[in-house]
Motif scaffolding. Structure first.
Motif, PDB file in Angstrom:
ATOM      1  N   LEU A  22       0.824  -1.208   0.000  1.00  0.00           N
ATOM      2  CA  LEU A  22       0.000   0.000   0.000  1.00  0.00           C
ATOM      3  C   LEU A  22       0.862   1.264   0.000  1.00  0.00           C
ATOM      4  O   LEU A  22       1.822   1.377   0.767  1.00  0.00           O
ATOM      5  CB  LEU A  22      -0.906  -0.012   1.238  1.00  0.00           C
ATOM      6  N   TYR A  48       0.374  -0.861  -9.408  1.00  0.00           N
ATOM      7  CA  TYR A  48      -1.092  -0.844  -9.371  1.00  0.00           C
ATOM      8  C   TYR A  48      -1.544   0.238  -8.393  1.00  0.00           C
ATOM      9  O   TYR A  48      -0.811   0.612  -7.474  1.00  0.00           O
ATOM     10  CB  TYR A  48      -1.643  -2.222  -8.980  1.00  0.00           C
ATOM     11  N   SER A  50      -2.805   1.063  -5.472  1.00  0.00           N
ATOM     12  CA  SER A  50      -3.126   0.416  -4.204  1.00  0.00           C
ATOM     13  C   SER A  50      -4.039   1.244  -3.311  1.00  0.00           C
ATOM     14  O   SER A  50      -4.730   0.702  -2.443  1.00  0.00           O
ATOM     15  CB  SER A  50      -1.828   0.116  -3.439  1.00  0.00           C
ATOM     16  N   LEU A  58      -8.693  -4.773  -7.476  1.00  0.00           N
ATOM     17  CA  LEU A  58      -7.275  -5.101  -7.513  1.00  0.00           C
ATOM     18  C   LEU A  58      -7.058  -6.570  -7.862  1.00  0.00           C
ATOM     19  O   LEU A  58      -6.137  -6.916  -8.615  1.00  0.00           O
ATOM     20  CB  LEU A  58      -6.627  -4.767  -6.170  1.00  0.00           C
ATOM     21  N   GLY A  84      -0.021  -6.531  -1.101  1.00  0.00           N
ATOM     22  CA  GLY A  84       0.077  -7.463  -2.222  1.00  0.00           C
ATOM     23  C   GLY A  84      -0.262  -8.883  -1.828  1.00  0.00           C
ATOM     24  O   GLY A  84      -0.852  -9.645  -2.612  1.00  0.00           O
ATOM     25  N   ALA A 131      -8.470   0.683   0.830  1.00  0.00           N
ATOM     26  CA  ALA A 131      -7.724  -0.240   1.687  1.00  0.00           C
ATOM     27  C   ALA A 131      -7.935   0.064   3.160  1.00  0.00           C
ATOM     28  O   ALA A 131      -7.829  -0.817   4.016  1.00  0.00           O
ATOM     29  CB  ALA A 131      -6.233  -0.183   1.355  1.00  0.00           C
TER      30      ALA A 131
END
Length: 220
Positions: A22, A48, A50, A58, A84, A131
């Motif tokens: 992140l 990506y 995050s 994701l 991840g 997140a």
């Protein structure tokens, strides 16, 4: 960032896909990528967003990437840092994947993060984007806690806290962000703890040696 592109290095008939954590970038995985490339693997280091997309989005991104590469290599493995690892676990439980694949997770918050919980209480979780919702301990309890039996998973956690204030928030053995015990899950093949903090664990010498070893042998 929108202009960041995946970095692919062809070096063997097995591909290793890397996913950063992140608010990090693909550059944070650079040293591990280099170690794995030297070990004779092809590598794909993917950036990506995050902090912008939901967990489902994701996971969908990752699935699309794997499908694009599936026919080009005999095996596809994964190496992740932090968030991840959560994405990979959801991917493996949502889509079929090769029985001979191996995954190394560095500091994955598989049971959530007390730092995220604290940010939510302080009404600061907006800095984490979506997140900030799905990485809380309450949300992660509702996620599938195990891994598919046919995938070999190795986890490396850190236990070094550089900022004392964070240790008081977590109040357990941790790397300053993630508790050591939150890296445990049903179905792991290997679990190891090293003296590293959350941010710099991807640079640790043990990691640079253990990741290629696990991909090659299935053990640290």
């Amino acid at each position: 960032m929108p202009w960041h592109k995946p970095i692919k290095i062809d070096g063997g008939d097995e591909l290793v896909i890397f996913m950063h954590g992140l608010w990090r970038s693909y550059r944070s995985m650079g040293p591990v990528v280099q170690a794995v490339t030297k070990a004779g693997y092809s590598t794909l280091n993917i950036p990506y967003p995050s902090f912008k997309e939901s967990l489902e989005e994701l996971v969908g991104r990752l699935h699309k990437t794997v499908e694009q590469e599936r026919g080009n290599y005999s095996k596809i493995h994964f190496v992740t840092h932090s968030l991840g690892g959560v994405i990979i676990r959801n991917y493996l439980n949502s889509y079929e994947h090769s029985e001979s694949s191996r995954v190394v997770m560095l500091a994955p918050p598989l049971q959530g993060s007390r730092i995220v919980d604290w940010l939510q209480r302080a009404r600061l979780n907006f800095v984490l984007g979506p997140a900030g919702t799905f990485l809380s301990t309450e949300s992660m309890v509702r996620e599938i806690a195990s891994f598919p039996e046919h995938i070999e998973i190795g986890v490396i956690m850190g236990n070094r806290v550089r900022i004392p204030f964070l240790h008081r928030i977590i109040d357990d053995e941790s790397d300053g962000i993630v508790r050591v015990e939150t890296g445990m899950a049903e179905g792991l093949k290997e679990f190891k703890v090293i003296h590293a903090d959350h941010t710099l664990i991807t640079l640790h010498q043990d990691v640079l040696e253990d990741v290629p070893k696990f991909l090659r042998t299935g053990s640290f």
